[in-house]
Design a protein around this motif. Structure first.
Motif, PDB file in Angstrom:
ATOM      1  N   TYR A 270       5.733  51.384  36.132  1.00  0.00           N
ATOM      2  CA  TYR A 270       5.913  50.916  37.506  1.00  0.00           C
ATOM      3  C   TYR A 270       4.808  49.943  37.898  1.00  0.00           C
ATOM      4  CZ  TYR A 270       9.469  54.408  38.871  1.00  0.00           C
ATOM      5  OH  TYR A 270      10.598  55.143  39.003  1.00  0.00           O
ATOM      6  N   MET A 271       3.563  50.317  37.599  1.00  0.00           N
ATOM      7  CA  MET A 271       2.432  49.483  38.011  1.00  0.00           C
ATOM      8  C   MET A 271       2.541  48.077  37.424  1.00  0.00           C
ATOM      9  SD  MET A 271       0.644  51.056  40.171  1.00  0.00           S
ATOM     10  CE  MET A 271      -0.657  49.872  40.427  1.00  0.00           C
ATOM     11  N   TRP A 272       2.821  48.002  36.126  1.00  0.00           N
ATOM     12  CA  TRP A 272       2.891  46.675  35.506  1.00  0.00           C
ATOM     13  C   TRP A 272       4.098  45.897  36.002  1.00  0.00           C
ATOM     14  CZ3 TRP A 272      -1.104  44.314  34.047  1.00  0.00           C
ATOM     15  CH2 TRP A 272      -2.182  45.028  33.528  1.00  0.00           C
ATOM     16  N   TYR A 273       5.172  46.644  36.298  1.00  0.00           N
ATOM     17  CA  TYR A 273       6.370  46.009  36.872  1.00  0.00           C
ATOM     18  C   TYR A 273       5.995  45.272  38.163  1.00  0.00           C
ATOM     19  CZ  TYR A 273      10.974  45.938  39.229  1.00  0.00           C
ATOM     20  OH  TYR A 273      12.110  45.583  39.895  1.00  0.00           O
ATOM     21  N   PHE A 274       5.166  45.912  39.001  1.00  0.00           N
ATOM     22  CA  PHE A 274       4.753  45.271  40.257  1.00  0.00           C
ATOM     23  C   PHE A 274       3.697  44.196  40.015  1.00  0.00           C
ATOM     24  CE2 PHE A 274       6.227  49.389  42.111  1.00  0.00           C
ATOM     25  CZ  PHE A 274       7.266  48.851  42.844  1.00  0.00           C
ATOM     26  N   ILE A 275       2.727  44.513  39.175  1.00  0.00           N
ATOM     27  CA  ILE A 275       1.616  43.580  39.006  1.00  0.00           C
ATOM     28  C   ILE A 275       2.069  42.274  38.361  1.00  0.00           C
ATOM     29  CG2 ILE A 275      -0.523  43.259  37.690  1.00  0.00           C
ATOM     30  CD1 ILE A 275      -1.295  46.031  38.600  1.00  0.00           C
ATOM     31  N   PHE A 276       3.080  42.369  37.492  1.00  0.00           N
ATOM     32  CA  PHE A 276       3.541  41.140  36.856  1.00  0.00           C
ATOM     33  C   PHE A 276       3.998  40.103  37.899  1.00  0.00           C
ATOM     34  CE2 PHE A 276       6.669  38.449  34.621  1.00  0.00           C
ATOM     35  CZ  PHE A 276       5.810  37.917  33.665  1.00  0.00           C
ATOM     36  N   THR A 277       4.564  40.591  39.016  1.00  0.00           N
ATOM     37  CA  THR A 277       5.030  39.646  40.035  1.00  0.00           C
ATOM     38  C   THR A 277       3.862  38.973  40.749  1.00  0.00           C
ATOM     39  OG1 THR A 277       5.129  41.268  41.820  1.00  0.00           O
ATOM     40  CG2 THR A 277       7.080  41.044  40.453  1.00  0.00           C
ATOM     41  N   MET A 278       2.661  39.575  40.658  1.00  0.00           N
ATOM     42  CA  MET A 278       1.482  38.916  41.228  1.00  0.00           C
ATOM     43  C   MET A 278       1.026  37.790  40.313  1.00  0.00           C
ATOM     44  SD  MET A 278      -0.997  42.015  42.319  1.00  0.00           S
ATOM     45  CE  MET A 278      -2.086  41.375  43.574  1.00  0.00           C
ATOM     46  N   LEU A 279       1.297  37.965  39.017  1.00  0.00           N
ATOM     47  CA  LEU A 279       0.780  37.024  38.036  1.00  0.00           C
ATOM     48  C   LEU A 279       1.713  35.842  37.836  1.00  0.00           C
ATOM     49  CD1 LEU A 279      -0.344  39.566  35.298  1.00  0.00           C
ATOM     50  CD2 LEU A 279      -1.735  38.545  37.075  1.00  0.00           C
ATOM     51  N   PHE A 280       3.003  36.083  38.005  1.00  0.00           N
ATOM     52  CA  PHE A 280       3.956  35.048  37.641  1.00  0.00           C
ATOM     53  C   PHE A 280       5.103  35.058  38.632  1.00  0.00           C
ATOM     54  CE2 PHE A 280       7.332  33.144  35.089  1.00  0.00           C
ATOM     55  CZ  PHE A 280       6.656  32.060  34.561  1.00  0.00           C
ATOM     56  N   SER A 281       5.571  33.869  38.993  1.00  0.00           N
ATOM     57  CA  SER A 281       6.726  33.836  39.890  1.00  0.00           C
ATOM     58  C   SER A 281       7.623  32.671  39.513  1.00  0.00           C
ATOM     59  CB  SER A 281       6.281  33.706  41.340  1.00  0.00           C
ATOM     60  OG  SER A 281       5.994  32.362  41.620  1.00  0.00           O
ATOM     61  N   GLY A 282       8.854  32.753  39.960  1.00  0.00           N
ATOM     62  CA  GLY A 282       9.813  31.707  39.625  1.00  0.00           C
ATOM     63  C   GLY A 282       9.539  30.407  40.354  1.00  0.00           C
TER      64      GLY A 282
ATOM     65  N   ILE B  87      -1.459  48.277  46.284  1.00  0.00           N
ATOM     66  CA  ILE B  87      -2.659  48.667  45.530  1.00  0.00           C
ATOM     67  C   ILE B  87      -3.765  49.156  46.467  1.00  0.00           C
ATOM     68  CG2 ILE B  87      -4.494  47.793  44.026  1.00  0.00           C
ATOM     69  CD1 ILE B  87      -2.402  45.984  42.748  1.00  0.00           C
TER      70      ILE B  87
ATOM     71  N   ILE C 235      -5.534  33.749  34.963  1.00  0.00           N
ATOM     72  CA  ILE C 235      -5.723  35.024  35.662  1.00  0.00           C
ATOM     73  C   ILE C 235      -6.043  36.125  34.664  1.00  0.00           C
ATOM     74  CG2 ILE C 235      -4.590  36.806  37.050  1.00  0.00           C
ATOM     75  CD1 ILE C 235      -2.958  34.543  38.338  1.00  0.00           C
TER      76      ILE C 235
ATOM     77  N   ALA D 278      11.808  38.945  43.310  1.00  0.00           N
ATOM     78  CA  ALA D 278      10.786  38.403  42.420  1.00  0.00           C
ATOM     79  C   ALA D 278      11.331  38.196  41.007  1.00  0.00           C
ATOM     80  CB  ALA D 278       9.566  39.312  42.384  1.00  0.00           C
ATOM     81  N   TYR D 279      12.102  39.169  40.483  1.00  0.00           N
ATOM     82  CA  TYR D 279      12.544  39.035  39.096  1.00  0.00           C
ATOM     83  C   TYR D 279      13.774  38.152  38.950  1.00  0.00           C
ATOM     84  CZ  TYR D 279       9.010  42.124  37.300  1.00  0.00           C
ATOM     85  OH  TYR D 279       7.806  42.638  36.930  1.00  0.00           O
TER      86      TYR D 279
ATOM     87  N   LEU E 273      -1.195  31.885  34.894  1.00  0.00           N
ATOM     88  CA  LEU E 273      -1.084  33.229  34.314  1.00  0.00           C
ATOM     89  C   LEU E 273      -2.166  33.448  33.266  1.00  0.00           C
ATOM     90  CD1 LEU E 273       0.485  35.885  33.883  1.00  0.00           C
ATOM     91  CD2 LEU E 273       1.890  34.683  32.240  1.00  0.00           C
TER      92      LEU E 273
ATOM     93  N   PHE F 273      -6.454  48.528  39.253  1.00  0.00           N
ATOM     94  CA  PHE F 273      -5.905  49.796  39.768  1.00  0.00           C
ATOM     95  C   PHE F 273      -6.271  50.953  38.867  1.00  0.00           C
ATOM     96  CE2 PHE F 273      -2.741  48.295  36.793  1.00  0.00           C
ATOM     97  CZ  PHE F 273      -2.330  49.448  36.138  1.00  0.00           C
TER      98      PHE F 273
ATOM     99  N   THR G  88      11.667  44.213  44.803  1.00  0.00           N
ATOM    100  CA  THR G  88      10.918  43.374  43.875  1.00  0.00           C
ATOM    101  C   THR G  88      11.857  42.765  42.844  1.00  0.00           C
ATOM    102  OG1 THR G  88       9.019  44.809  44.174  1.00  0.00           O
ATOM    103  CG2 THR G  88       8.967  43.348  42.280  1.00  0.00           C
TER     104      THR G  88
ATOM    105  N   ASN H  37       2.583  53.939  34.805  1.00  0.00           N
ATOM    106  CA  ASN H  37       2.042  52.659  34.351  1.00  0.00           C
ATOM    107  C   ASN H  37       3.120  51.599  34.195  1.00  0.00           C
ATOM    108  OD1 ASN H  37      -0.575  53.373  34.473  1.00  0.00           O
ATOM    109  ND2 ASN H  37      -0.729  53.994  32.308  1.00  0.00           N
TER     110      ASN H  37
ATOM    111  N   PRO I  45      14.663  35.506  40.776  1.00  0.00           N
ATOM    112  CA  PRO I  45      14.282  34.089  40.783  1.00  0.00           C
ATOM    113  C   PRO I  45      13.603  33.633  39.491  1.00  0.00           C
ATOM    114  CG  PRO I  45      13.710  35.067  42.870  1.00  0.00           C
ATOM    115  CD  PRO I  45      14.133  36.190  41.971  1.00  0.00           C
ATOM    116  N   MET I  46      12.982  34.569  38.761  1.00  0.00           N
ATOM    117  CA  MET I  46      12.340  34.153  37.510  1.00  0.00           C
ATOM    118  C   MET I  46      13.358  33.569  36.534  1.00  0.00           C
ATOM    119  SD  MET I  46       9.442  36.942  36.688  1.00  0.00           S
ATOM    120  CE  MET I  46       8.361  37.509  37.994  1.00  0.00           C
TER     121      MET I  46
ATOM    122  N   ILE J  80      13.773  29.789  36.210  1.00  0.00           N
ATOM    123  CA  ILE J  80      12.913  28.877  35.445  1.00  0.00           C
ATOM    124  C   ILE J  80      13.672  28.231  34.299  1.00  0.00           C
ATOM    125  CG2 ILE J  80      10.754  30.025  36.044  1.00  0.00           C
ATOM    126  CD1 ILE J  80      10.804  31.425  33.406  1.00  0.00           C
TER     127      ILE J  80
END
Lengths: 289, 320
Positions: free
Chosen positions: A111-123, A156, B304, B48-49, B301, B320, B44, A109, B51-52, B55
Motif C-alpha cells: 500500500y505504502m509504495w502504491y501511494f508513494i509512487f504517485t508522489m514520484l511520478f505522474s502522467g 504520511i 528524487i 493518478a494511475y 524521478l 515513512f 489514487t 508496504n 493518467p499514467m 504517457i
C-alpha cells in the motif's frame, strides 16, 4: 554571560532592527493593496498611494459586489473548499489510521509504495485533462474536488502522528471491546486534533488558492472558482467572455485591488487561529525519530 | 506498571500452554483496515494511475478522434525533435537557472534567518516576527502576481520610490528579461523564507542547553558558541532539507512563472512546465507536450530517488 557584553548588545540591537524590518517587508505589499483598494480612482491611477488610502471610499468594493460573476465564483470556491476538505480529510485520516497499524495490516508496504509512487511520478497535465474530459466532469464541481482528493503527503504526516500515540490508550479501548472503526473514531481522532487541524488548514488553503484546475476544466465564466476568476481578471486580463461594461469597471486599479483583497480575507481570518497548530504539525512531519 | 516484570509480560511460550491466548480484536478484524484504505486506493488509481497510461501518447501522433489505441506510433520521434530544438534547450537552461538559484537561496536564507531569530529573547517579539514572516507562504501566486504587477508597474510604488531615491528612470520589471528573472527569484525567496525557517527553529529548540553552559564556562562568546555548537547541531536537518530539494531541480515553480510571465520575457523566463502547458493545452500538440512532460518526470524521478538515498545515507532520514 555573553549577553551582557557590549559587543553582543550592539549585535542584538542591529539584529532586532533587521528582523523587524524584514518582517514588516513581508506584509507591506498587503498594506499597500488595502490602501489602494480604499482610495479614490484618481489618486490610485496617478500612483499617489503608499500605505494609507487617499480620498477614502468603498466604491471599489461596491463595484466588485455589483458584479454577479464575483459573488457566484465566491460561492463556488466556498463549496469546493468545504466539500473538498471534508472528503479529503475523511479519506486521508481513514487511510492513515489503517496504514499506521504496521504489524496488523497485511500488505502495508505494498500500500505504502502504491501511494508513494504517485508522489514520484505522474502522467502530467495532458493525460489528466483527458481523463476528466472522458469522465464527463468538465464544468462540474467534482472536477475541482476529486483529482486532488488523496494527498499522499498528508497521509504520511497523519500516519506518523498516529504511530506516536501511546499503545496504552488503544489497549484500554480494546479491553472495552471496541473494533477498529470505534477505536479510530473515539480514541485516535479526538487526541489527534492538533495534526488534524494542521492538515485541514493546508487543504483549505490549497482549495481556496487553486486556480489551475478551474482554468482548464471550467469552460464557462459562471463555473469559475474565485481564484480562477481573479486569475483571468487580474493576471491574464482576459475578458473575452464578459460584457464590455463590466470589463471597464473591473479593470480599474482600485477595483482590482479590492477583488484581490476580498479573496484574501478567508486566509487572513483563519491564519492566526491555526498558526500554533501548523508549526507543530510541520515539525512533526519533518523531524522525526 | 507497578507489577513485577514476570507477571506483566509473561513470555508467549509459557502463556499459550496454560490458557487460551488473548487475541486483540484489533488483530482479528483486519478487513476493516483494508476497507479503510480502500477509498484512497480507488481514488489514487483513477486519478493518478489511469493518467499514467496517457504517457503512451508521447510515442504516438495522438489524434483525439482515433484514441490512445488507434493513433499512429512514432517511437522516439518527439524526443529526437525535442533534443534538436534550440528553444527546448533554452527552456531547460531557464528551468535549471531558476531552480538552482532558488534551491540555494531557499536553503541559506531561512537558515541564517533562523539563527538570527534564535538570538531574540523576548518571546512576544519572536512570535510576532514569526506570525508576519510565515504569512506570505499562504498567499497564492495569482494574488501575488496581481500585487507585484501593480507595485512594479511603470507608475507603481516601487518605481516611484526608486525615482525619488536615486533619480533613475522607471524600470520595466515585467518586460526586461534580466529584471524579470530578478523579480522571480526575489519574490520566491520573499514568499517562502519565513515558512522554511520552521524546521530549523524546531531543530534549534532541540539543542541541549548544557552544551552552551559548558561553552560559557570555557569562556566562549556567542559567536563561537554559534560556530561550534549551533551550526553543527543543525547540520543533519540542513542536509536532509538540502538533499530532498535536489529532487525538485526541474521544478522551477510553474504557478509563479505562469502567473507572472508574458511573451516579452519568454526567452529568459519560459520553463519546461509553462512550455508544456502552452504547447499541449493551448496549441493542441498533445503528443509533443506529453513527451516533454514525460522526459521531465523521468529525470525528476531519478533525481528524487538519488536524493532520498543520499538523505538516508547521510542523515538517516526515512520518509515513512
Amino acid at each position: 554571560m555573553y549577553h551582557k557584553t557590549t559587543g553582543y548588545r550592539i549585535f542584538s540591537a542591529c539584529n532586532h532592527l533587521f528582523l523587524i524590518t524584514l518582517s514588516i517587508l513581508c506584509i507591506l505589499p498587503l498594506v499597500h493593496l488595502m490602501a489602494v483598494s480604499f482610495s479614490g480612482p484618481a489618486p490610485a491611477n496617478a500612483g499617489l498611494i503608499t500605505f494609507w488610502p487617499k480620498d477614502f471610499t468603498i466604491e471599489a468594493y461596491q463595484k466588485t459586489f455589483d458584479n454577479p460573476n464575483f459573488l457566484n465564483s465566491t460561492w463556488i470556491s466556498v463549496q469546493r473548499t468545504v466539500l473538498g476538505t471534508a472528503l479529503s480529510m475523511t479519506v486521508t485520516t481513514c487511510a492513515a489510521y489503517a496504514l499506521s497499524k504496521e504489524k496488523v495490516l497485511g500488505g502495508r508496504n505494498v500500500y505504502m509504495w502504491y501511494f508513494i509512487f504517485t508522489m514520484l511520478f505522474s502522467g502530467g497535465i495532458i493525460p489528466g485533462y483527458m481523463l476528466i474530459t472522458k469522465l464527463g466532469l468538465i464544468n462540474t464541481l467534482w472536477a475541482l474536488i476529486l483529482p486532488g482528493l488523496v494527498g499522499v503527503y498528508n497521509i504520511i504526516l497523519m500516519l506518523n502522528f498516529f504511530r506516536n500515540i501511546p499503545r496504552e490508550l488503544e489497549e484500554a479501548a480494546v479491553i472495552d471491546g471496541t473494533n477498529h472503526f470505534q477505536t479510530f473514531l473515539r480514541v485516535y481522532l479526538p487526541i489527534s486534533m492538533p495534526s488534524i487541524a494542521t492538515i485541514t488548514l493546508f487543504i483549505i488553503v490549497g482549495h481556496w488558492n487553486a486556480y489551475f484546475d478551474g482554468l482548464i476544466y471550467m469552460r464557462e465564466v459562471e463555473k469559475l472558482p474565485l481564484a480562477t476568476l481573479l486569475q483571468t481578471i487580474v493576471v491574464q486580463t482576459d475578458f473575452s467572455n464578459m460584457d464590455p461594461e463590466t470589463v471597464k469597471k473591473l479593470s480599474q486599479r482600485t477595483v482590482k485591488s479590492a477583488q484581490i483583497f476580498i479573496s484574501l480575507i478567508p486566509i487572513l481570518a483563519i491564519y492566526p487561529f491555526l498558526q500554533k497548530y501548523f508549526v507543530h504539525g510541520i515539525v512533526l512531519g519533518a523531524v522525526k525519530e | 506498571m507497578n507489577q513485577t516484570v514476570p507477571t506483566a509480560q509473561p513470555s508467549k511460550s509459557t502463556n499459550t500452554k496454560h490458557m487460551k491466548p488473548f487475541v486483540s480484536p484489533l488483530r482479528k478484524h483486519t478487513w476493516m483496515l483494508h476497507l479503510m484504505v480502500l477509498p484512497a486506493v480507488v481514488f489514487t488509481f483513477i486519478f493518478a494511475y489511469i493518467p499514467m497510461s496517457g504517457i503512451l501518447m508521447a510515442f504516438q501522433h495522438y489524434k483525439p478522434k482515433h484514441g490512445l489505441f488507434g493513433s499512429e506510433w512514432v517511437g522516439l520521434e518527439h524526443f529526437r525533435y525535442m533534443l534538436q530544438n534550440d528553444y527546448f534547450l533554452q527552456i531547460v537552461g531557464n528551468t535549471l537557472f531558476f531552480a538552482v538559484i532558488k534551491m540555494v537561496l531557499n536553503l541559506v536564507v531561512p537558515f541564517v534567518f533562523a539563527l538570527l531569530l534564535n538570538e531574540v529573547r523576548k518571546s512576544i517579539i519572536k512570535r510576532s516576527i514569526q506570525t508576519l514572516v510565515y504569512l506570505p507562504h499562504f498567499l497564492s501566486w495569482v494574488v501575488l502576481a496581481g500585487i507585484l504587477m501593480d507595485m512594479l508597474s511603470q507608475t507603481g510604488i516601487v518605481n516611484q520610490f526608486l525615482t525619488w531615491l536615486l533619480g533613475i528612470k522607471p524600470i520595466f520589471f515585467f518586460g526586461e528579461g534580466n529584471w524579470f528573472r530578478g523579480v522571480v527569484i526575489v519574490s520566491d525567496v520573499w514568499k517562502e523564507f519565513g515558512f522554511s525557517t520552521i524546521v530549523f527553529l524546531a531543530a534549534l529548540a532541540g539543542v541541549n542547553p548544557s552544551l552552551y553552559e559548558a561553552a560559557e564556562v570555557d569562556g566562549a562568546n556567542r559567536w563561537r558558541q554559534t560556530l561550534h555548537i549551533t551550526i553543527p547541531a543543525l547540520m543533519p536537518i540542513l542536509i536532509v532539507v538540502g538533499t530532498l530539494a535536489l529532487g525538485g531541480v526541474l521544478n522551477a515553480n510553474f504557478d509563479q512563472i505562469f502567473n507572472m510571465y508574458n511573451s516579452l520575457v519568454y526567452d529568459k523566463a519560459d520553463i519546461i512546465d509553462t512550455f508544456v502547458y502552452r504547447e499541449g493545452l493551448l496549441s493542441g500538440q498533445f503528443s509533443f507536450a506529453t513527451a516533454v512532460g514525460l522526459l521531465k518526470s523521468f529525470i525528476s524521478l531519478i533525481l528524487i530517488v538519488i536524493s532520498y538515498l543520499l538523505a538516508y545515507r547521510f542523515a538517516n532520514y526515512r520518509i515513512f
